[in-house]
Every structure is written in structure tokens, then in C-alpha cells.
Write an enzyme that holds these catalytic residues in place. Structure first.
Site, PDB file in Angstrom:
ATOM      1  N   ARG A  16       0.846  -1.199   0.000  1.00 49.49           N
ATOM      2  CA  ARG A  16       0.000   0.000   0.000  1.00 49.49           C
ATOM      3  C   ARG A  16       0.879   1.245   0.000  1.00 49.49           C
ATOM      4  O   ARG A  16       2.070   1.185   0.294  1.00 49.49           O
ATOM      5  CB  ARG A  16      -0.909   0.001   1.237  1.00 49.49           C
ATOM      6  N   LYS A  75       1.695   2.104   7.274  1.00 49.76           N
ATOM      7  CA  LYS A  75       2.119   1.441   8.505  1.00 49.76           C
ATOM      8  C   LYS A  75       3.030   2.337   9.330  1.00 49.76           C
ATOM      9  O   LYS A  75       3.583   3.319   8.843  1.00 49.76           O
ATOM     10  CB  LYS A  75       2.841   0.135   8.163  1.00 49.76           C
ATOM     11  N   TYR A  94      -0.974   4.664  10.509  1.00 47.19           N
ATOM     12  CA  TYR A  94      -1.310   3.746  11.592  1.00 47.19           C
ATOM     13  C   TYR A  94      -0.079   3.596  12.484  1.00 47.19           C
ATOM     14  O   TYR A  94       1.019   3.350  11.991  1.00 47.19           O
ATOM     15  CB  TYR A  94      -1.693   2.364  11.053  1.00 47.19           C
ATOM     16  N   HIS A  96      -0.470   2.138  16.202  1.00 49.25           N
ATOM     17  CA  HIS A  96      -0.675   1.019  17.131  1.00 49.25           C
ATOM     18  C   HIS A  96       0.420   0.990  18.194  1.00 49.25           C
ATOM     19  O   HIS A  96       1.096  -0.028  18.416  1.00 49.25           O
ATOM     20  CB  HIS A  96      -0.728  -0.309  16.378  1.00 49.25           C
ATOM     21  N   ASP A 270      -2.421  -6.449  15.588  1.00 53.41           N
ATOM     22  CA  ASP A 270      -1.758  -5.135  15.642  1.00 53.41           C
ATOM     23  C   ASP A 270      -1.788  -4.544  17.040  1.00 53.41           C
ATOM     24  O   ASP A 270      -0.922  -3.748  17.405  1.00 53.41           O
ATOM     25  CB  ASP A 270      -2.431  -4.152  14.679  1.00 53.41           C
TER      26      ASP A 270
END
Length: 371
Positions: A16, A75, A94, A96, A270
Site C-alpha cells: 500500500r 504502517k 497507523y 498502534h 496489531d
């Protein structure tokens, strides 16, 4: 004008990309400059020439990080990217962080402004930037689970759809949110027998209505989970606590209750995973067998379908990225409190309460900081 950039993802088998060409055009039309690492969009079907045509500048990875005020990724930054980040730079992706304490330390040390997709909320309290990837992950969970039930991979050899005269497989979905609902759609589409477990009774009632009684709904407590595990062929973990680690609902001893060759797909990996035996895997080595049970715990599941996932994620992130670019952090947060919920690290401090709690750090709210 803000300088905005995106880079090729360094996570294993992650294809991605944070900005697609048509959205680069939107930033440029708004008066901003867009820098794109060469080759970063290829895995999602976008050529360098596609970015050049809309006015983006193709550069190397170092130039993106050194030049840009905001870097938009998919990510969380990988170890190789830590040296590039700098004070007051906005990194929008993201994170996390509950599962990445080392990264949290780096972000604090460097005083990076970390805005996390997974904790931004809308006016309904929903998670709009988690939703598109949750939809994809829910559907992929069934697709992957069905594959790894095959005997070739150590599965029990059950076809989820069944055939004439042979019962279909049993799918147990723990969690009734976006992932759970989309897993329901996929599992029912295959012809499986589906049970959804949750402690949210109103949500269970809603799913029962939506699927016209085709699914079973069960309250999620320890004894009910144990009962369902005994007959489950595929168990999908779709529990999410925004910003915090996922509670462990399946313990090692529970696996001994399951039939050998059954499959666990842990979509919540995750955030630490919902099973005691879960540990992160990658697309090139996606499964392992523990106590006779096949575990699929890939942390970036939507990365397997980047042409779909990149566009879906970009459509969701663009309005927030434009807000940050057009107004900067302070004004963006004043205009949209839900966007403020996305701020995980600012000026050297963890700023999101659930993330701070998960990392056992003292939460220092954004509004108390010197701006």
C-alpha cells in the site's frame, strides 16, 4: 503552503502507499507541494509517471523525510526510518503504539507529532480511518481461514461451504464491530454456519436483524467461548479497544478444547492479539501451528490486496490530511475534536489517554502543552 510527502513502505510485503496520484493532485490544488519517493506506488498499481502527471515531485526517501512538514504513510515507521524523523514533523499513519513501545520512545525523544489513523473519531464516536481496512480485513479473515483449513497447510481439511449431503464448517467470530460484520458477510457468502460473540447486546441484536436470523449470536463470556471453541472450525478474533492492547480471550489451555487442525485468524494482532498464543506473522510466512491449531496472525492483512486497500484508505484519509495541511495542527484540532483524538504523541509526550495507559506513561493532554 505545506510540504507533504509519502514513502515506500518498509514493512514486509506491504504494497500500500499513503498518497495516490489523484489525491496528490488534491493537495497540490490546495496550494501544497507533494514529494513522492520513487517507486512507492508501484505495488498499488500507480506508476511514477502517474504522480508526475499531477505535479508531484519524485525524489529519494531521504529527501522526502528531510523536506516534508508532514509524511503520510500506511504502517508505523520501521526501525530503518527512525533516524529520518525530526522535531515538529507530522507523521500521519497507523501507529498502534500499544504494541510498539520502542517506537513510542523514539517519537517522544524526537518530539514528532504523531497523528494515528486508528484513534481518530467522527461525530458518532466511530473510527473512520480504521473502518475501510477493517472491512477488508474482515472479509480476508474468512478467505484466509478457508484456505488454511486445507490439509496442505496443516488444517483439518474442512470445506467451509460444505457440499450436498455434507454440513458446512463452523465459523466463530469474536467481536461484533466492522471486522466482525464483514467477516459475517464473507462467511455466510461461502455457506458456513456462523456464530458471532460479543458483550454488546445491542450490536448482537442489530447483526441478527441485518442478517435475517442466518447467524447465531452468543454473549461473550469465558464459558460460552469455551463451548463454542469445541465445535469451531475457524475462529476469527476481531476485538478492538481503541489505543489499548486487546484483551486475551483465548488462552493456551483453550486450544486443547479445539479440534486439531482448526484455524485461528487474529485480526487484532496489531494491538497485541486476542489469543495468548498469538504472535505477529508476515505475508511471506503467515502461519504457525501451536497446540495443533493453525494460527494466522498477519499484522497488515489488507496489504495483500493493495489495489483495493490503498484506494479505500486514501479515500478515508484525504479529508483529514487536507485539514492538517490547510490549517496546521492547532487549528485542525480546534475545528475537529475527533481529529485531536488521533494525536498520540506531541512535544515529547504521549497525549492519548488509552495509549498512555497501555504504555504506562503519564498522559499529558495536548491543550496543556506550550503551542
Amino acid at each position: 503552503m505545506m510540504k507533504i510527502g509519502t514513502v515506500k513502505e518498509r514493512t514486509s510485503f506491504e504494497n500500500r502507499v499513503g498518497i495516490i496520484p489523484s489525491h496528490a493532485y488534491e493537495y497540490i490544488q490546495a496550494g501544497h507541494a507533494v514529494f513522492v519517493e520513487k517507486g512507492s506506488g508501484v505495488g498499488s498499481g500507480f506508476l511514477d509517471s502517474d504522480y508526475e502527471e499531477v505535479g508531484a515531485r519524485l525524489v529519494d526517501v531521504e529527501t522526502v523525510w528531510e523536506t516534508c512538514d508532514m509524511v503520510i504513510k500506511v504502517k508505523e515507521p520501521q526501525v530503518s526510518e527512525y533516524p529520518y524523523m525530526r522535531e515538529n514533523q507530522i507523521v500521519f499513519c497507523y501507529f498502534h503504539l500499544a504494541s510498539h513501545p520502542d517506537l513510542a520512545e523514539v517519537l517522544m525523544e524526537k518530539k514528532v507529532s504523531a497523528v494515528a489513523y486508528e484513534t481518530i473519531t467522527n461525530s458518532y464516536g466511530h473510527l473512520p480511518l480504521l473502518k475501510p481496512m477493517s472491512e477488508i480485513a474482515g472479509r480476508l479473515a474468512v478467505q484466509q481461514g478457508a484456505k488454511y483449513l486445507e490439509k496442505t497447510y496443516g488444517g483439518k481439511g474442512t470445506l467451509l461451504s460444505g457440499v450436498a449431503g455434507v454440513r458446512g464448517g463452523n465459523v466463530v467470530i469474536i467481536g461484533s464491530g466492522v471486522v466482525g460484520m464483514n467477516a459475517c458477510k464473507a462467511a455466510l457468502g461461502l455457506g458456513a454456519n456462523v456464530t458471532v460473540m460479543s458483550q454488546d447486546l445491542s450490536r448482537l441484536d442489530y447483526l441478527s436483524d441485518v442478517f435475517g436470523g442466518q447467524i447465531q449470536t452468543v454473549y461473550s463470556d469465558t464459558k460460552n467461548i469455551e463451548k463454542e471453541l469445541k465445535t469451531a472450525d475457524l475462529v476469527i478474533g476481531s476485538v478492538n479497544v481503541p489505543g489499548a492492547r486487546t484483551p486475551k480471550l483465548i488462552m493456551r489451555d483453550h486450544l486443547k478444547m479445539m479440534q486439531p487442525g482448526s484455524v485461528i485468524v487474529d485480526v487484532s494482532i496489531d494491538q497485541g492479539g486476542f489469543a495468548e498464543t498469538s504472535r505477529p506473522t508476515t505475508h511471506d510466512n503467515p502461519i504457525y501451528i501451536e497446540e495443533g491449531i493453525v494460527h494466522y496472525c498477519v499484522g497488515n492483512m489488507p496489504g495483500a490486496v493493495p489495489m483495493t486497500a490503498t484506494q479505500a484508505l486514501g479515500n478515508a484519509t484525504l479529508p483529514y490530511g487536507l485539514a492538517l495541511a490547510n490549517h496546521g495542527l492547532k487549528q485542525s484540532f480546534e475545528k475537529d475534536p475527533g481529529l485531536l483524538n488521533g494525536l498520540n504523541v506531541y512535544n515529547g509526550h504521549i497525549t492519548h489517554p488509552q495509549v498512555a495507559s497501555a504504555l504506562e506513561k503519564v498522559c499529558k493532554p495536548y491543550e496543556n502543552e506550550d503551542k
